[in-house]
Scaffold this motif. Structure first.
Motif, PDB file in Angstrom:
ATOM      1  N   VAL A  85     -15.253 -53.252  10.550  1.00 44.01           N
ATOM      2  CA  VAL A  85     -14.734 -52.649   9.325  1.00 44.01           C
ATOM      3  C   VAL A  85     -15.534 -53.239   8.180  1.00 44.01           C
ATOM      4  CG1 VAL A  85     -12.745 -52.355   7.826  1.00 44.01           C
ATOM      5  CG2 VAL A  85     -12.437 -52.356  10.313  1.00 44.01           C
ATOM      6  N   LEU A  86     -16.245 -52.410   7.442  1.00 35.62           N
ATOM      7  CA  LEU A  86     -17.151 -52.889   6.402  1.00 35.62           C
ATOM      8  C   LEU A  86     -16.387 -53.294   5.147  1.00 35.62           C
ATOM      9  CD1 LEU A  86     -20.015 -50.265   6.775  1.00 35.62           C
ATOM     10  CD2 LEU A  86     -19.986 -52.620   7.612  1.00 35.62           C
ATOM     11  N   ASN A  87     -16.857 -54.364   4.529  1.00 39.71           N
ATOM     12  CA  ASN A  87     -16.326 -54.854   3.261  1.00 39.71           C
ATOM     13  C   ASN A  87     -17.224 -54.334   2.154  1.00 39.71           C
ATOM     14  OD1 ASN A  87     -15.602 -56.288   0.982  1.00 39.71           O
ATOM     15  ND2 ASN A  87     -15.410 -58.257   2.034  1.00 39.71           N
ATOM     16  N   ARG A  88     -16.680 -53.504   1.283  1.00 43.06           N
ATOM     17  CA  ARG A  88     -17.501 -52.857   0.258  1.00 43.06           C
ATOM     18  C   ARG A  88     -17.969 -53.822  -0.828  1.00 43.06           C
ATOM     19  NH1 ARG A  88     -19.475 -48.220   2.359  1.00 43.06           N
ATOM     20  NH2 ARG A  88     -17.954 -47.565   3.914  1.00 43.06           N
ATOM     21  N   LYS A  89     -17.469 -55.069  -0.816  1.00 49.44           N
ATOM     22  CA  LYS A  89     -17.898 -56.052  -1.803  1.00 49.44           C
ATOM     23  C   LYS A  89     -19.166 -56.786  -1.380  1.00 49.44           C
ATOM     24  CE  LYS A  89     -13.253 -56.947  -3.627  1.00 49.44           C
ATOM     25  NZ  LYS A  89     -12.206 -57.980  -3.890  1.00 49.44           N
ATOM     26  N   LEU A  90     -19.574 -56.607  -0.139  1.00 46.86           N
ATOM     27  CA  LEU A  90     -20.779 -57.241   0.373  1.00 46.86           C
ATOM     28  C   LEU A  90     -21.819 -56.176   0.695  1.00 46.86           C
ATOM     29  CD1 LEU A  90     -19.211 -59.823   2.858  1.00 46.86           C
ATOM     30  CD2 LEU A  90     -20.172 -60.310   0.613  1.00 46.86           C
ATOM     31  N   PRO A  91     -23.106 -56.530   0.647  1.00 50.54           N
ATOM     32  CA  PRO A  91     -24.148 -55.542   0.966  1.00 50.54           C
ATOM     33  C   PRO A  91     -23.933 -54.952   2.354  1.00 50.54           C
ATOM     34  CG  PRO A  91     -25.120 -57.514   0.001  1.00 50.54           C
ATOM     35  CD  PRO A  91     -23.675 -57.837   0.251  1.00 50.54           C
ATOM     36  N   LEU A  92     -23.947 -53.626   2.433  1.00 52.17           N
ATOM     37  CA  LEU A  92     -23.671 -52.974   3.706  1.00 52.17           C
ATOM     38  C   LEU A  92     -24.739 -53.291   4.740  1.00 52.17           C
ATOM     39  CD1 LEU A  92     -22.432 -49.447   2.517  1.00 52.17           C
ATOM     40  CD2 LEU A  92     -21.085 -51.459   3.132  1.00 52.17           C
ATOM     41  N   TRP A  93     -26.021 -53.306   4.329  1.00 50.50           N
ATOM     42  CA  TRP A  93     -27.090 -53.575   5.286  1.00 50.50           C
ATOM     43  C   TRP A  93     -26.911 -54.949   5.907  1.00 50.50           C
ATOM     44  CZ3 TRP A  93     -30.124 -57.828   4.951  1.00 50.50           C
ATOM     45  CH2 TRP A  93     -30.200 -58.476   3.715  1.00 50.50           C
ATOM     46  N   TYR A  94     -26.449 -55.916   5.085  1.00 51.81           N
ATOM     47  CA  TYR A  94     -26.269 -57.283   5.581  1.00 51.81           C
ATOM     48  C   TYR A  94     -25.157 -57.330   6.625  1.00 51.81           C
ATOM     49  CZ  TYR A  94     -24.851 -62.126   5.809  1.00 51.81           C
ATOM     50  OH  TYR A  94     -24.493 -63.356   6.279  1.00 51.81           O
ATOM     51  N   GLN A  95     -24.014 -56.688   6.310  1.00 49.92           N
ATOM     52  CA  GLN A  95     -22.903 -56.694   7.262  1.00 49.92           C
ATOM     53  C   GLN A  95     -23.284 -56.019   8.578  1.00 49.92           C
ATOM     54  OE1 GLN A  95     -18.888 -55.852   5.375  1.00 49.92           O
ATOM     55  NE2 GLN A  95     -20.238 -55.226   3.704  1.00 49.92           N
ATOM     56  N   VAL A  96     -24.012 -54.911   8.475  1.00 46.16           N
ATOM     57  CA  VAL A  96     -24.427 -54.195   9.672  1.00 46.16           C
ATOM     58  C   VAL A  96     -25.397 -55.046  10.486  1.00 46.16           C
ATOM     59  CG1 VAL A  96     -25.728 -52.209  10.511  1.00 46.16           C
ATOM     60  CG2 VAL A  96     -23.990 -51.900   8.733  1.00 46.16           C
ATOM     61  N   SER A  97     -26.344 -55.696   9.804  1.00 42.14           N
ATOM     62  CA  SER A  97     -27.318 -56.517  10.527  1.00 42.14           C
ATOM     63  C   SER A  97     -26.631 -57.686  11.225  1.00 42.14           C
ATOM     64  CB  SER A  97     -28.412 -57.027   9.579  1.00 42.14           C
ATOM     65  OG  SER A  97     -27.912 -58.009   8.684  1.00 42.14           O
ATOM     66  N   GLN A  98     -25.637 -58.299  10.566  1.00 40.40           N
ATOM     67  CA  GLN A  98     -24.954 -59.435  11.176  1.00 40.40           C
ATOM     68  C   GLN A  98     -24.080 -58.991  12.354  1.00 40.40           C
ATOM     69  OE1 GLN A  98     -25.296 -62.765  10.668  1.00 40.40           O
ATOM     70  NE2 GLN A  98     -27.009 -62.120   9.379  1.00 40.40           N
ATOM     71  N   SER A  99     -23.440 -57.827  12.221  1.00 39.82           N
ATOM     72  CA  SER A  99     -22.627 -57.321  13.325  1.00 39.82           C
ATOM     73  C   SER A  99     -23.500 -56.988  14.530  1.00 39.82           C
ATOM     74  CB  SER A  99     -21.848 -56.074  12.888  1.00 39.82           C
ATOM     75  OG  SER A  99     -21.131 -55.523  13.970  1.00 39.82           O
ATOM     76  N   LEU A 100     -24.611 -56.306  14.260  1.00 39.77           N
ATOM     77  CA  LEU A 100     -25.520 -55.948  15.354  1.00 39.77           C
ATOM     78  C   LEU A 100     -26.155 -57.204  15.950  1.00 39.77           C
ATOM     79  CD1 LEU A 100     -26.792 -53.760  17.026  1.00 39.77           C
ATOM     80  CD2 LEU A 100     -28.470 -53.375  15.216  1.00 39.77           C
ATOM     81  N   ARG A 101     -26.458 -58.168  15.114  1.00 38.42           N
ATOM     82  CA  ARG A 101     -27.016 -59.438  15.587  1.00 38.42           C
ATOM     83  C   ARG A 101     -26.038 -60.133  16.522  1.00 38.42           C
ATOM     84  NH1 ARG A 101     -27.365 -64.927  13.996  1.00 38.42           N
ATOM     85  NH2 ARG A 101     -29.445 -65.803  14.243  1.00 38.42           N
ATOM     86  N   ALA A 102     -24.745 -60.170  16.139  1.00 39.81           N
ATOM     87  CA  ALA A 102     -23.719 -60.796  16.981  1.00 39.81           C
ATOM     88  C   ALA A 102     -23.607 -60.071  18.317  1.00 39.81           C
ATOM     89  CB  ALA A 102     -22.371 -60.797  16.256  1.00 39.81           C
ATOM     90  N   SER A 103     -23.679 -58.739  18.276  1.00 34.01           N
ATOM     91  CA  SER A 103     -23.603 -57.960  19.519  1.00 34.01           C
ATOM     92  C   SER A 103     -24.792 -58.259  20.421  1.00 34.01           C
ATOM     93  CB  SER A 103     -23.558 -56.461  19.206  1.00 34.01           C
ATOM     94  OG  SER A 103     -22.378 -56.121  18.501  1.00 34.01           O
ATOM     95  N   ILE A 104     -25.981 -58.370  19.817  1.00 37.58           N
ATOM     96  CA  ILE A 104     -27.184 -58.638  20.600  1.00 37.58           C
ATOM     97  C   ILE A 104     -27.123 -60.025  21.235  1.00 37.58           C
ATOM     98  CG2 ILE A 104     -29.664 -59.092  20.393  1.00 37.58           C
ATOM     99  CD1 ILE A 104     -29.763 -56.798  18.330  1.00 37.58           C
ATOM    100  N   LEU A 105     -26.763 -61.032  20.447  1.00 37.87           N
ATOM    101  CA  LEU A 105     -26.737 -62.398  20.960  1.00 37.87           C
ATOM    102  C   LEU A 105     -25.610 -62.605  21.964  1.00 37.87           C
ATOM    103  CD1 LEU A 105     -27.522 -64.511  17.765  1.00 37.87           C
ATOM    104  CD2 LEU A 105     -29.081 -63.721  19.542  1.00 37.87           C
ATOM    105  N   GLY A 106     -24.562 -61.787  21.875  1.00 38.59           N
ATOM    106  CA  GLY A 106     -23.439 -61.935  22.788  1.00 38.59           C
ATOM    107  C   GLY A 106     -23.470 -60.974  23.967  1.00 38.59           C
ATOM    108  N   ARG A 107     -24.591 -60.275  24.144  1.00 34.94           N
ATOM    109  CA  ARG A 107     -24.660 -59.266  25.199  1.00 34.94           C
ATOM    110  C   ARG A 107     -24.689 -59.926  26.577  1.00 34.94           C
ATOM    111  NH1 ARG A 107     -29.753 -60.497  23.900  1.00 34.94           N
ATOM    112  NH2 ARG A 107     -31.377 -60.382  25.492  1.00 34.94           N
ATOM    113  N   SER A 108     -24.320 -59.167  27.579  1.00 35.52           N
ATOM    114  CA  SER A 108     -24.418 -59.616  28.966  1.00 35.52           C
ATOM    115  C   SER A 108     -25.831 -59.353  29.478  1.00 35.52           C
ATOM    116  CB  SER A 108     -23.410 -58.873  29.842  1.00 35.52           C
ATOM    117  OG  SER A 108     -22.079 -59.120  29.409  1.00 35.52           O
ATOM    118  N   PRO A 109     -26.301 -60.156  30.442  1.00 35.87           N
ATOM    119  CA  PRO A 109     -27.678 -59.980  30.947  1.00 35.87           C
ATOM    120  C   PRO A 109     -27.945 -58.584  31.502  1.00 35.87           C
ATOM    121  CG  PRO A 109     -26.756 -62.072  31.683  1.00 35.87           C
ATOM    122  CD  PRO A 109     -25.623 -61.316  31.039  1.00 35.87           C
ATOM    123  N   GLN A 110     -26.896 -57.939  32.024  1.00 37.09           N
ATOM    124  CA  GLN A 110     -27.102 -56.618  32.626  1.00 37.09           C
ATOM    125  C   GLN A 110     -27.091 -55.489  31.590  1.00 37.09           C
ATOM    126  OE1 GLN A 110     -24.555 -58.617  33.207  1.00 37.09           O
ATOM    127  NE2 GLN A 110     -22.585 -57.533  33.152  1.00 37.09           N
TER     128      GLN A 110
END
Length: 249
Positions: free
Chosen positions: A10-35
């Motif tokens: 859920v995006l927070n409109r008080k913070l840069p959207l690109w930053y929130q998206v990059s951090q969310s996607l970054r967390a998903s990438i770093l937390g992915r399963s090997p498969q």
């Protein structure tokens, strides 16, 4: 080819959207399963997933590309770099997803857990408790197996009763509290300071006694203003750096 499926936020409109998206996607990438597949959805698909414009999504992907987490190939698509989870500085801008990203992408061993007295230095955060649920974990680099940090968490007992310890092997505490237990997190405060490795930290992280470490304290607050969880993490000083960006708006 099947594409990697990132988490939703859920995006927070008080913070840069690109930053929130990059951090969310970054967390998903770093937390992915090997498969999990390495190919990302298209820019348009990702923009639709996060509910942002393609230009915003492009800016978020550029941030991850600059960090070396993804590579982009004309006509082939965008791919996660399998070995790009090491040594990336942490950028914090007030997003819970940034905290999740900070804690992701490592192999975690749960060393011990159970009721324990609240340490004197943390008593101010739990004024109504003499005992809390304590968790001690050791995190290691997925590629080398080298220890990178060890973390102790003290959690309110009524919250801990809803935590499956096995989830803490799979995910960071912040993600477990927010996405598994379902608590509402109002804010997280972070304090980072330089210290010297004590005997336990030196042994666990395989560093010389009294070598530099980063001592991190993170306090997670609920919507009632009370701390839900206090984390104390010792990071190897040669493996981590923290950058805090303050939003002037």
């Amino acid at each position: 080819m099947t594409s990697f499926a990132p988490d939703s936020i859920v995006l927070n409109r008080k913070l840069p959207l690109w930053y929130q998206v990059s951090q969310s996607l970054r967390a998903s990438i770093l937390g992915r399963s090997p498969q999990d597949p390495l190919r990302l959805p298209t820019e348009e698909q990702l923009a639709g997933h996060y509910g942002v414009s393609v230009l915003t999504m492009r800016q978020a992907l550029k941030e991850l590309e600059d960090e070396g987490l993804i590579s982009r190939h004309r006509r082939r698509g965008t791919f996660i770099e399998p070995g790009a989870t090491r040594g990336t500085p942490v950028r914090l801008l007030g997003s819970v997803d940034a905290i999740v990203a900070q804690q992701s992408g490592m192999t975690t061993e749960l060393l011990e857990h159970g009721p324990a007295p609240v340490p004197a230095e943390l008593a101010e955060h739990f004024p109504d408790l003499t005992e809390a649920a304590a968790y001690h974990r050791l995190r290691s680099d997925e590629q080398t197996g080298e220890p990178t940090n060890h973390a102790r968490n003290w959690v309110r007992p009524e919250i801990a009763a809803r935590i499956d310890p096995e989830d803490l092997v799979r995910w960071p505490m912040t993600k477990v509290l927010r996405d598994v237990v379902g608590v509402d997190i109002s804010r997280i405060t972070d304090t980072v300071e330089a210290r010297l490795a004590d005997p336990e930290t030196a042994r666990l992280l395989r560093v010389p006694l009294l070598s530099p470490i980063l001592h991190y304290t993170g306090i997670t607050y609920g919507t009632d203003g009370r701390p839900l969880d206090v984390a104390v993490i010792h990071y190897r000083g040669d493996r981590f750096s923290f950058t805090v960006t303050l939003d002037a708006h």
